[in-house]
Write an enzyme that holds these catalytic residues in place. Structure first.
Site, short mmCIF file in Angstrom:
data_model
loop_
_atom_site.label_atom_id
_atom_site.label_comp_id
_atom_site.label_asym_id
_atom_site.label_seq_id
_atom_site.Cartn_x
_atom_site.Cartn_y
_atom_site.Cartn_z
N LYS A 1 -2.34 7.37 -9.34
CA LYS A 1 -1.43 8.98 -9.39
C LYS A 1 -0.96 9.05 -8.15
O LYS A 1 -0.21 9.80 -9.00
CB LYS A 1 -2.80 10.09 -9.01
CG LYS A 1 -4.44 9.36 -9.77
CD LYS A 1 -3.77 9.47 -11.08
CE LYS A 1 -4.80 8.66 -12.19
NZ LYS A 1 -4.65 8.60 -14.11
N ILE A 25 -8.12 8.20 -5.34
CA ILE A 25 -7.27 7.66 -6.07
C ILE A 25 -6.39 9.12 -5.96
O ILE A 25 -5.01 8.62 -6.34
CB ILE A 25 -7.34 7.15 -7.38
CG1 ILE A 25 -8.10 7.89 -8.04
CG2 ILE A 25 -8.48 5.96 -6.78
CD1 ILE A 25 -7.73 8.00 -9.64
#
Length: 467
Positions: A272, A232
């Site tokens: 993110k 991520i």
């Protein structure tokens, strides 16, 4: 008669971790530049707020997408109606292309092998339900994201066995550490179903080396187990070495027709890289058709809204925007990380050398009263309550060495980060002054003791007086 389930009344959620307790303290007294300038600054939250202006600019230039229109005509009713759990094809296509772009187009992704989930939390838990039974285990390298104790274990009943990594080699995974973790699971009579890694690492802020990834693939191949690569933070790599996806290593090793090809699974999210945790967009990518089918059915319990998918499919399909965003976001992350590292250096605090993520892995061992986790917690409480900074202690990340802390830098303004650095610097100076004062007092005590002893010695050994 028990009226509530064991799940409802058990205490295995992990909310009593210092990681979450720090958040609670922050919420009681949150810093605000105007309303509460002496409040706690949140440095325990890995959010990317550095490039919101780029997203807002795109939204302003694309009112149809933001207003749920296509060709000037409203599609609100279409998006408001029920959508099945397979997701919008246009969004899935845009998402896999964005994932490939982040990886320098060295690998490509098949949109038919992706499952949409409500964030990476849901993706990781869903994979646990697909790959393991309650009481079976996954191996995780330490330090690891504290939320995994909740995400992987709480509802699934899966156990975590740590792969103990140390600062002696910058917390890299070794063959011996993997074998020791595997044998530890066997001692506990736990069947190991796989290894889960985060690459780039949370909390280290480093990318895994190609050697580590090859080591992991060899290990899971030999043991006949799964490998989950949580990627991520793949779009946050701001300096060399660059990011290497596990899929790239699989292809380099020509694993397409081997059994391990179906036992490697990737987790991704837009929380993110795009800074959109509130949108709850996560994904599972797997070459195993059975896993994809089962995970797709399970995704009914955590779908991504049609409105979110429509908006983001338009945004991610704008290749000029995504190319500029990826480049500019990395520059801003690098600048912000440098600001934190140099600021901490001036306070006499060092960090693990990092090249990715929204945080630094900070070494405060020299500030501990003793080399223990008790001393680490004492220091952490001082930093939260006296310095008014919420940072995450290494023990919450299952680090094997006291004195490490995760400190986030991308969820605040530059002015707030400078204030946080100044607060920490003042705290260290006060600790040094206190230590110096104590040393002086101790030295005076020793000098006084020597003087008293000397007087006593001289008195006891005087020549007898003449009579």
């Amino acid at each position: 008669m028990r009226l509530l389930s064991r799940k409802a009344t058990c205490n295995t959620h992990g909310q009593d971790s210092s990681y979450f307790l720090g958040w609670q303290e922050y919420e009681k007294n949150p810093y605000d530049e105007v309303k509460n300038p002496t409040g706690i600054i949140q440095m325990g939250l890995a959010e990317n707020q550095l490039s919101f202006d780029l997203l807002e600019s795109w939204l302003a230039s694309n009112p149809d997408a933001a207003g749920f229109k296509k060709g000037g005509q409203s599609i609100f009713r279409e998006l408001a109606l029920f959508q099945d759990y397979h997701g919008l094809p246009d969004f899935k296509k845009a998402l896999v292309e964005f994932m490939a772009e982040i990886r320098g187009n060295k690998v490509s992704f098949d949109q038919n092998k992706i499952v949409l989930t409500a964030g990476a939390t849901s993706a990781n838990e869903t994979l646990m339900f697909c790959l393991a039974e309650p009481g079976e285990a996954f191996l995780l390298p330490t330090p690891y994201y504290p939320g995994f104790d909740r995400d992987l274990k709480w509802r699934t009943g899966v156990e975590i066995v740590p792969i103990q990594c140390t600062s002696s080699n910058d917390f890299q995974i070794t063959s011996s550490a993997l074998e020791e973790a595997f044998h530890e699971a066997q001692k506990r009579k736990l069947r190991v179903k796989g290894v889960l890694i985060t690459n780039p690492s949370n909390p280290l802020g480093t990318t895994m080396t190609r050697n580590e990834l090859n080591l992991l693939l060899s290990f899971v191949t030999e043991k006949g187990i799964h490998l989950i690569s949580d990627e991520i933070y793949s779009g946050t790599v701001f300096s060399s070495p660059g990011f290497v996806s596990i899929l790239e290593v699989l292809k380099d090793r020509k694993c397409e027709n081997s059994q391990v090809w179906d036992r490697v699974h990737i987790v991704y999210s837009l929380s993110k890289d795009l800074g959109l945790p509130g949108f709850r967009v996560g994904a599972i990518y797997s070459n195993d058709d059975t896993v994809v089918s089962a995970a797709t059915k399970m995704s009914s319990f955590g779908l991504v809204s049609s409105q979110t998918q429509y908006l983001l499919s338009a945004l991610l399909s704008d290749k000029k925007f995504t190319r500029n965003y990826i480049s500019e976001n990395k520059k801003r992350l690098k600048q912000r990380q440098t600001l934190l590292v140099k600021g901490l250096e001036k306070a006499g605090i060092s960090c693990l050398e990092s090249n990715a993520g929204l945080f630094c892995w900070v070494n405060m061992k020299h500030l501990l009263s003793s080399n223990t986790f008790t001393a680490e917690m004492e220091l952490w409480k001082k930093i939260v309550h006296e310095v008014k900074l919420n940072i995450s202690p290494g023990s919450s990340c299952h680090c094997t060495e006291p004195g490490w802390f995760r400190v986030c830098f991308a969820n605040m303004s530059e002015e707030t980060l400078n204030l946080a650095i100044q607060r920490l610097k003042s705290f260290v100076e006060s600790m040094n002054n206190q230590s110096h004062h104590q040393m002086l007092k101790s030295s005076r005590r020793k000098s006084l003791a020597k003087w008293v002893f000397r007087l006593s010695f001289d008195h006891d050994h005087r020549e007898p007086e003449e009579r």
